[in-house]
Scaffold this motif. Structure first.
Motif, PDB file in Angstrom:
ATOM      1  N   THR A   1       5.840  27.586 -18.857  1.00  0.00           N
ATOM      2  CA  THR A   1       5.031  28.240 -19.885  1.00  0.00           C
ATOM      3  C   THR A   1       5.781  29.676 -19.812  1.00  0.00           C
ATOM      4  OG1 THR A   1       3.503  28.705 -18.131  1.00  0.00           O
ATOM      5  CG2 THR A   1       2.996  27.080 -19.737  1.00  0.00           C
ATOM      6  N   ARG A   2       6.080  30.199 -18.542  1.00  0.00           N
ATOM      7  CA  ARG A   2       6.552  31.616 -18.431  1.00  0.00           C
ATOM      8  C   ARG A   2       7.826  31.872 -19.261  1.00  0.00           C
ATOM      9  NH1 ARG A   2      10.134  33.850 -15.159  1.00  0.00           N
ATOM     10  NH2 ARG A   2       9.830  31.777 -13.508  1.00  0.00           N
ATOM     11  N   THR A   3       8.773  30.893 -19.076  1.00  0.00           N
ATOM     12  CA  THR A   3      10.055  31.339 -19.802  1.00  0.00           C
ATOM     13  C   THR A   3      10.245  31.039 -21.128  1.00  0.00           C
ATOM     14  OG1 THR A   3      11.063  28.859 -19.119  1.00  0.00           O
ATOM     15  CG2 THR A   3      11.360  30.867 -17.698  1.00  0.00           C
ATOM     16  N   PHE A   4       8.904  29.949 -21.540  1.00  0.00           N
ATOM     17  CA  PHE A   4       9.121  29.788 -22.937  1.00  0.00           C
ATOM     18  C   PHE A   4       8.344  31.234 -23.506  1.00  0.00           C
ATOM     19  CE2 PHE A   4       7.203  27.970 -26.875  1.00  0.00           C
ATOM     20  CZ  PHE A   4       8.104  26.972 -27.308  1.00  0.00           C
ATOM     21  N   PHE A   5       7.748  31.681 -22.978  1.00  0.00           N
ATOM     22  CA  PHE A   5       7.014  32.831 -23.586  1.00  0.00           C
ATOM     23  C   PHE A   5       8.168  34.172 -23.446  1.00  0.00           C
ATOM     24  CE2 PHE A   5       5.134  37.314 -23.154  1.00  0.00           C
ATOM     25  CZ  PHE A   5       4.232  37.123 -24.075  1.00  0.00           C
ATOM     26  N   GLN A   6       8.633  34.284 -22.267  1.00  0.00           N
ATOM     27  CA  GLN A   6       9.555  35.367 -22.086  1.00  0.00           C
ATOM     28  C   GLN A   6      10.837  35.380 -22.746  1.00  0.00           C
ATOM     29  OE1 GLN A   6      10.352  34.742 -17.813  1.00  0.00           O
ATOM     30  NE2 GLN A   6       8.906  36.366 -17.245  1.00  0.00           N
TER      31      GLN A   6
ATOM     32  N   PHE B   1      -0.814  31.598 -18.918  1.00  0.00           N
ATOM     33  CA  PHE B   1       0.046  31.449 -20.135  1.00  0.00           C
ATOM     34  C   PHE B   1      -0.644  30.572 -21.113  1.00  0.00           C
ATOM     35  CE2 PHE B   1       3.379  33.569 -17.608  1.00  0.00           C
ATOM     36  CZ  PHE B   1       3.787  34.466 -18.671  1.00  0.00           C
ATOM     37  N   LEU B   2      -1.084  29.298 -20.563  1.00  0.00           N
ATOM     38  CA  LEU B   2      -1.669  28.393 -21.238  1.00  0.00           C
ATOM     39  C   LEU B   2      -3.002  29.188 -22.108  1.00  0.00           C
ATOM     40  CD1 LEU B   2      -2.040  25.097 -19.298  1.00  0.00           C
ATOM     41  CD2 LEU B   2      -0.538  25.340 -21.192  1.00  0.00           C
TER      42      LEU B   2
ATOM     43  N   LEU C   1      -2.930  32.230 -22.852  1.00  0.00           N
ATOM     44  CA  LEU C   1      -2.480  33.181 -24.123  1.00  0.00           C
ATOM     45  C   LEU C   1      -2.411  32.217 -25.318  1.00  0.00           C
ATOM     46  CD1 LEU C   1      -0.833  35.831 -24.390  1.00  0.00           C
ATOM     47  CD2 LEU C   1       1.184  34.513 -23.824  1.00  0.00           C
ATOM     48  N   PHE C   2      -1.436  31.080 -24.985  1.00  0.00           N
ATOM     49  CA  PHE C   2      -0.894  30.223 -26.173  1.00  0.00           C
ATOM     50  C   PHE C   2      -2.145  29.858 -27.031  1.00  0.00           C
ATOM     51  CE2 PHE C   2       2.808  28.732 -23.379  1.00  0.00           C
ATOM     52  CZ  PHE C   2       3.597  29.729 -23.648  1.00  0.00           C
ATOM     53  N   VAL C   3      -3.175  29.439 -26.080  1.00  0.00           N
ATOM     54  CA  VAL C   3      -4.410  29.180 -27.083  1.00  0.00           C
ATOM     55  C   VAL C   3      -4.978  30.121 -27.814  1.00  0.00           C
ATOM     56  CG1 VAL C   3      -6.824  28.276 -26.694  1.00  0.00           C
ATOM     57  CG2 VAL C   3      -5.373  27.187 -25.457  1.00  0.00           C
ATOM     58  N   THR C   4      -5.271  31.256 -27.082  1.00  0.00           N
ATOM     59  CA  THR C   4      -5.972  32.454 -27.797  1.00  0.00           C
ATOM     60  C   THR C   4      -5.347  32.858 -29.040  1.00  0.00           C
ATOM     61  OG1 THR C   4      -6.615  33.483 -25.408  1.00  0.00           O
ATOM     62  CG2 THR C   4      -6.681  34.788 -27.363  1.00  0.00           C
ATOM     63  N   GLN C   5      -3.757  32.977 -28.793  1.00  0.00           N
ATOM     64  CA  GLN C   5      -3.081  33.577 -30.053  1.00  0.00           C
ATOM     65  C   GLN C   5      -2.996  32.587 -31.338  1.00  0.00           C
ATOM     66  OE1 GLN C   5       0.717  35.419 -28.738  1.00  0.00           O
ATOM     67  NE2 GLN C   5      -0.396  37.214 -27.991  1.00  0.00           N
ATOM     68  N   THR C   6      -2.860  31.187 -30.808  1.00  0.00           N
ATOM     69  CA  THR C   6      -3.012  30.083 -31.886  1.00  0.00           C
ATOM     70  C   THR C   6      -4.424  30.445 -32.652  1.00  0.00           C
ATOM     71  OG1 THR C   6      -1.667  28.631 -30.415  1.00  0.00           O
ATOM     72  CG2 THR C   6      -3.086  27.667 -32.124  1.00  0.00           C
ATOM     73  N   LYS C   7      -5.442  30.436 -31.903  1.00  0.00           N
ATOM     74  CA  LYS C   7      -6.811  30.556 -32.685  1.00  0.00           C
ATOM     75  C   LYS C   7      -6.657  31.891 -33.322  1.00  0.00           C
ATOM     76  CE  LYS C   7     -10.060  28.353 -29.611  1.00  0.00           C
ATOM     77  NZ  LYS C   7     -11.240  28.426 -28.853  1.00  0.00           N
ATOM     78  N   GLN C   8      -6.118  33.052 -33.088  1.00  0.00           N
ATOM     79  CA  GLN C   8      -6.029  34.232 -33.791  1.00  0.00           C
ATOM     80  C   GLN C   8      -5.324  34.091 -35.005  1.00  0.00           C
ATOM     81  OE1 GLN C   8      -3.532  36.990 -31.495  1.00  0.00           O
ATOM     82  NE2 GLN C   8      -5.328  37.460 -30.024  1.00  0.00           N
ATOM     83  N   LYS C   9      -4.525  33.082 -35.132  1.00  0.00           N
ATOM     84  CA  LYS C   9      -3.991  32.862 -36.597  1.00  0.00           C
ATOM     85  C   LYS C   9      -4.661  31.934 -37.180  1.00  0.00           C
ATOM     86  CE  LYS C   9      -0.035  35.086 -36.865  1.00  0.00           C
ATOM     87  NZ  LYS C   9       1.490  34.761 -37.161  1.00  0.00           N
ATOM     88  N   GLY C  10      -5.894  31.398 -36.719  1.00  0.00           N
ATOM     89  CA  GLY C  10      -6.471  30.251 -37.442  1.00  0.00           C
ATOM     90  C   GLY C  10      -6.166  28.992 -37.442  1.00  0.00           C
TER      91      GLY C  10
END
Length: 251
Positions: free
Chosen positions: A79-84, A127-128, A130-139
Motif C-alpha cells: 500500500t505504501r509504495t503504491f502510494f509513494q 493507506f487502505l 486513504l484509498f477508501v476516503t479518496q475514492t469516495k471523495q470522487k463519488g
C-alpha cells in the motif's frame, strides 16, 4: 447526445503481482510471451467477465453500456509504495463518479524481510483508509479485498492462512468505514482446498517443468503467482462476489 457517446463504468484494480496484468506495457519493450508467460495476474483475465450479456445482471448498481477494467496493479507493491510511487495518484486523477476501485494488498505489506516495501499493520490500515476516503471523495465506490492465498501451508489436506493479521486488517477497515469487502483470502483457501494440493500446485501456481516455457527454461517453483488457469479461477471468485457486494453498496 451523439449515439456513439456511450457511457462506461471503469473498474480500477490496485494491488500487487497476484492481480497485475503482465501483457501490454507492463515491462516496456519486453515481449510478455518471451520473458514472462505463463505468469498471469487475476486482474489480467477479469475483463472477459463483463460481456454485454453479463451487464444485465449488474443492474441496478451498474447501468452503463459497458465496463472497462483498468488494471494498475504492479508486482512488489505494498500500500505504501503504491502510494509513494504515484501509482495511486494516477487512479485518483482519472476516477469518475460511480467508477469502482478494487484494492488488494497485503502480500508485500507483510514482508518484513523486504524493508523497502514492508508496512506495519497500522500503516497498512492507514493507506487502505486513504484509498477508501479518496475514492469516495470522487463519488466512486471502493471495494476492499483480503490478500489472495498463497499455496502454503497445507495441513491435513487443507490450505491454511499464511497472511496473519494482514488478512484480518482489511475486513476491520471495511467494517469501520462501512464499505464492501471480499474475503478473497478465505474464499481462495477454500477453493484451492477443494481442488486439492496436487492439482492446485501444478495447474494454478507457477510450478513449471523444465523446457516447456521460453521464459523458464529451467522450470520454476513458485507458490505465490498464478498460471492462466489459476488466475481465471481467482478472477471468477472475485467476479461472483463483486456481483453480490455491488447490490448492497451504499450509494
Amino acid at each position: 447526445m451523439a449515439k456513439n457517446n456511450k457511457k462506461v463504468t471503469h473498474i480500477y484494480l490496485i494491488g500487487d503481482s497476484t492481480m497485475a496484468d503482465y501483457t501490454g506495457d507492463y515491462e516496456p519493450g519486453k515481449d510478455y510471451m518471451k520473458v514472462r508467460y505463463p505468469i498471469t495476474g487475476w486482474g489480467q483475465v477479469f475483463q472477459p467477465y463483463f460481456t454485454k450479456d453479463s451487464l444485465a445482471s449488474l443492474k441496478p448498481a451498474i447501468t452503463t453500456d459497458s465496463v472497462a477494467v483498468i488494471d494498475r496493479a504492479h508486482g512488489g507493491r505494498s500500500t505504501r509504495t503504491f502510494f509513494q510511487e504515484g501509482r495511486w495518484r494516477y487512479v485518483y486523477d482519472h476516477l469518475q463518479p460511480n467508477d469502482y476501485v478494487i484494492m488488494q494488498f497485503g502480500h508485500n505489506d507483510g514482508s518484513e524481510k523486504h524493508t523497502e516495501r514492508y508496512v506495519n499493520i497500522e500503516g497498512y490500515k492507514e493507506f487502505l483508509r486513504l484509498f477508501v476516503t479518496q475514492t469516495k471523495q470522487k463519488g466512486a465506490h471502493p471495494i476492499i479485498l483480503t490478500p489472495v492465498a498463497r499455496n502454503y501451508p497445507w495441513k491435513d489436506g487443507k490450505l491454511e492462512n499464511v497472511h496473519g493479521e494482514y488478512a484480518q486488517a482489511p475486513i476491520e477497515i471495511a467494517k469501520k468505514m462501512n464499505v464492501p469487502y471480499i474475503d478473497l483470502n478465505k474464499l481462495s483457501m477454500e477453493y484451492f482446498t477443494k481442488k486439492g494440493q496436487d492439482f492446485t500446485t501444478n495447474h494454478y501456481f507457477m510450478n513449471l517443468p523444465e523446457n516447456v516455457y521460453e521464459a523458464y527454461p529451467k522450470g520454476q517453483k513458485d507458490n505465490t503467482h498464478f498460471q492462466p488457469e489459476g488466475a481465471k479461477a481467482v478472477a471468477s471468485i472475485v467476479y461472483q462476489e463483486f456481483k453480490k457486494v455491488i447490490k448492497t453498496q451504499k450509494k
